[in-house]
Design a protein around this motif. Sequence first.
Motif, PDB file in Angstrom:
ATOM      1  N   ASP A   8       0.830  -1.211   0.000  1.00  0.00           N
ATOM      2  CA  ASP A   8       0.000   0.000   0.000  1.00  0.00           C
ATOM      3  C   ASP A   8       0.862   1.257   0.000  1.00  0.00           C
ATOM      4  OD1 ASP A   8      -2.322  -1.492  -0.039  1.00  0.00           O
ATOM      5  OD2 ASP A   8      -2.480  -1.579   2.148  1.00  0.00           O
ATOM      6  N   THR A   9       1.977   1.228   0.714  1.00  0.00           N
ATOM      7  CA  THR A   9       2.897   2.372   0.730  1.00  0.00           C
ATOM      8  C   THR A   9       3.410   2.669  -0.677  1.00  0.00           C
ATOM      9  OG1 THR A   9       3.588   1.814   2.980  1.00  0.00           O
ATOM     10  CG2 THR A   9       5.056   3.256   1.699  1.00  0.00           C
ATOM     11  N   ALA A  10       3.736   1.589  -1.399  1.00  0.00           N
ATOM     12  CA  ALA A  10       4.231   1.772  -2.763  1.00  0.00           C
ATOM     13  C   ALA A  10       3.163   2.385  -3.656  1.00  0.00           C
ATOM     14  CB  ALA A  10       4.690   0.426  -3.332  1.00  0.00           C
ATOM     15  N   LEU A  11       1.913   1.926  -3.522  1.00  0.00           N
ATOM     16  CA  LEU A  11       0.847   2.469  -4.363  1.00  0.00           C
ATOM     17  C   LEU A  11       0.601   3.948  -4.061  1.00  0.00           C
ATOM     18  CD1 LEU A  11      -1.636  -0.559  -4.242  1.00  0.00           C
ATOM     19  CD2 LEU A  11      -0.269   0.202  -6.211  1.00  0.00           C
ATOM     20  N   LYS A  12       0.747   4.327  -2.789  1.00  0.00           N
ATOM     21  CA  LYS A  12       0.557   5.729  -2.416  1.00  0.00           C
ATOM     22  C   LYS A  12       1.671   6.611  -2.955  1.00  0.00           C
ATOM     23  CE  LYS A  12      -2.052   4.675   1.804  1.00  0.00           C
ATOM     24  NZ  LYS A  12      -2.025   4.687   3.296  1.00  0.00           N
ATOM     25  N   ALA A  13       2.828   6.016  -3.273  1.00  0.00           N
ATOM     26  CA  ALA A  13       3.979   6.799  -3.750  1.00  0.00           C
ATOM     27  C   ALA A  13       3.907   7.116  -5.233  1.00  0.00           C
ATOM     28  CB  ALA A  13       5.277   6.047  -3.432  1.00  0.00           C
ATOM     29  N   VAL A  14       2.924   6.557  -5.937  1.00  0.00           N
ATOM     30  CA  VAL A  14       2.864   6.734  -7.394  1.00  0.00           C
ATOM     31  C   VAL A  14       2.784   8.207  -7.776  1.00  0.00           C
ATOM     32  CG1 VAL A  14       1.472   6.293  -9.447  1.00  0.00           C
ATOM     33  CG2 VAL A  14       1.896   4.434  -7.808  1.00  0.00           C
ATOM     34  N   ASP A  15       1.886   8.939  -7.118  1.00  0.00           N
ATOM     35  CA  ASP A  15       1.689  10.339  -7.493  1.00  0.00           C
ATOM     36  C   ASP A  15       2.974  11.133  -7.368  1.00  0.00           C
ATOM     37  OD1 ASP A  15      -0.866   9.511  -7.797  1.00  0.00           O
ATOM     38  OD2 ASP A  15      -1.763  10.842  -6.308  1.00  0.00           O
ATOM     39  N   ALA A  16       3.689  10.921  -6.260  1.00  0.00           N
ATOM     40  CA  ALA A  16       4.930  11.676  -6.044  1.00  0.00           C
ATOM     41  C   ALA A  16       5.966  11.351  -7.121  1.00  0.00           C
ATOM     42  CB  ALA A  16       5.489  11.365  -4.651  1.00  0.00           C
TER      43      ALA A  16
END
Length: 893
Positions: A882-890
């Motif tokens: 989930d952390t990786a998926l949240k990092a997509v935008d950045a």
Amino acid sequence: MKSAELRQRFLQFFARNDHEIVPSSSLVPANDPTLLFVNSGMVQFKDTFLGLEKRPYTMATTMQKCMRVGGKHNDLEDVGASPRHQTFFEMAGNFSFGEYFKRDAIRFAWDFLTEELQLPVERLWFSIYKDDDEAEQLWREVGARPERILRFGEKDNFWAMGDTGPCGPSSEIHYYQGDDPAHQVPEGVNHDDDYMEIWNLVFMQYERDHEGKLTPLAKPSIDTGMGLDRVTAVLQGVTNNYETDLFVPIIHKVIELAQTDEAAYRANPVPYRIVADHARACTFLIADGVRPGTNGRNYVLRRILRRAAYQGQVLHIGKPFLADTAEVVIEIMGAAYPELVLKRDYIKAMITEEEERFGRTLQSGVRQLDELIEGMTAAQTTVLAGTDAFRLYDTFGFPLDLTAKILTDRGLNVDEAGYEAERAAQRARDQKGSKSSFGRDPDFWSKQNTPRTIFTGYHELETFGHVKAIAVDGELVPLAEQGDAIQIVLDQSCFYGESGGQVGDTGVITGPQGSVRVTDVQKPVPGVYVHSGIVERGTLATDETVQCRVDHARRRDIMRNHTATHLLHRALRDVLGEHAEQRGSLVSPERLRFDFAHRQAVTPDELRQIESKVNEWIRADSLVSPAEMSQASARALGAMALFGEKYGDIVRVITVGCDDVPPTSNVEESGAHPDPESTVCSRELCGGTHVARTGEIGTLHITGESSIGSGLRRIEAVTGRGVEQLLDTQTQTLWELATKLGANPNNVGERIDALVAQVKSLQAQLAQAQRAESSNQLQEILAGQHKVGDRAVIAARLDVPNSDKLRDAGDWLRDKVGSGVVVLGTVLNEKPQLLVMVTPDLVKQGVHAGNLVKSLAGLVGGGGGGRPETAMAGGRDATKLDTALKAVDALLN
């Protein structure tokens, strides 16, 4: 003189001088599985030179098929470039087993060359071992000029088959092929290509052990080899073997297939010659039972065949072509070697199948090698790592020499030592845990000078013998006590020693003070039967007289299965074709296993035909007649010699049926006449034990058919009591199934069909529900897309059963979003997996799926990459998905 005439004149010359003409042995005799041959006549007669076997003649001549493809004697890299080196060649030989020595060997060679062939003496040179004064004197006596007799050291004039075994000084005959015979010089011999070795006379007088010690042989012998290919070149007035009638027709075929001409061949002859040489080698190897594979002799064939196929690529032959060259080989050599004609279709089919297989892998392999070369360039190294070279072989079937050739063409090299180390490590892994029993140890037993065992088990299952040797824990002992695991050698035994696929007998050996339960019998050296077992009671000592008793019921089961293998072999060849020859077998009391050459699965209908034929022959109760005769007589009767087996000159022939059963020669045979109504006719060379009539087998039932390698199939079957036990088991299973299904045994099939239909209906309903659920989930993910700048972005977690479903979901979302970035994450087998897809318009703007997934993978403890449009990666830490998926935008900003 044509090569065919030279063959005949050589054999006839020595036949006139009282030599027995002996057929060439197979290229793959059982005692040399690696194919590292120099003169396979040496392999054929090795035990005779060492005094381990006797033959009915003391002088022999033969035209041997030989291979040089690896190890000490390896000409592979010289093929094509050298005018006189080949992988396959013919060696004309004459042999003496204690009958004559140096004088006659030298006289025969001189007479054949100077009188029979009329070679000019002024072009002949003779080399001898540095301190062999006798050989020099003998050459002078027959007419050689003293200044043409030259002395050399061990490298040139001391011959050995390998590091150990028979060996001795040699004398080589060289022929000057140059254009200026008036200016020949001694320094040219063994240095200048104009001076060609054509005959090697080996004075076999020592045996070399593992420590290098030379022990004189009891009977000094002669082993000579005249290169037929080279002498043909001399007689045909050419200086290149490839210009003789052995090669020219094959090369012309290659020119035709490559759609080139003589000028193109002359400008670049090497690939044409490699194909011609390798076509000969492949044709003969396949005819002798070798098939392309990954180990031993099979790997040798694959390696040679693929080298030839690669040369076809170099010559721009755009289709499988080697079978056409094999056809020419058969036309040239078929009269001398009729097995080529008999197996013509099989040889060509096997070659084409392997060539097509290589064609499918070649493109992938070259692409992988290109990537490795790019990496070498980036790393500024010119040597390909051995591990990479081995991976090319292991994964893509690229032989090392093919990899080396491609690299050499680009000015690069390969770490061959590293490759061999990696290959050896794999072999060690494959063999880990495998151990051979002490009773099979030839090194130990060959050193004990144990007398041969007289085998009486063909006609009796109980006999008496004297204990000649006892071994416990790898040492000879005079006495063994209760509980000892021992090996026993007797002067006479009715216990069969494992050989020819038949397992060893079991039973009991009883002495005056104790008894031994025999669990296995092996023959680690020819003629010596080693009985392994446990002392169950009392003691056993050397020189005691003991009673041997074979397990009767077990032996009878083995005999049924062994005779059944002969019937099965005949049936296979009747139904599938003559190429379906035996390649291995296991004959045990419980079952039989039969390996044979065939390129595709045997169909159920063919299996039914095979089984039906065998059982028909069993019911005919045909006579099974063993007889001993010369190998030449056996071959004249059409008896089959089996692949990988080694035979002496007196052989045992098992005839089943046939109207012309040969006269028998020992107590085992009954005097009965063959059944005139028998429809089977099988003759094989076989040392195993058999029933007296086929009716004793009872019934044969095939229990399985499978592939065990390229071009190799296996059938398993049971007979007699084994069929009874199988029927009992299957009947019990059928009743149990009927009870569980609530059906009558006769209706079990119908009940299962109904249940299968019900299961399929339920599975379809479940799949429909899953598709509906998945569609709803994807619609929710699509609705949750958002913008990063002016780009549409989807970054979501999705539960899927496998990575294919993950890709399908990504494809659907990318198509729906039109323009954007799709990132999906899932957990498979407790490991996180990420998929990134980018629409083409954003790829043009610089968004790269491979770079993005690589960054995301680092957050889940993994790595990966891929193309700009699509990329996947995996990791080790599913909790960070989930952390990786949240990092997509950045990462997209």
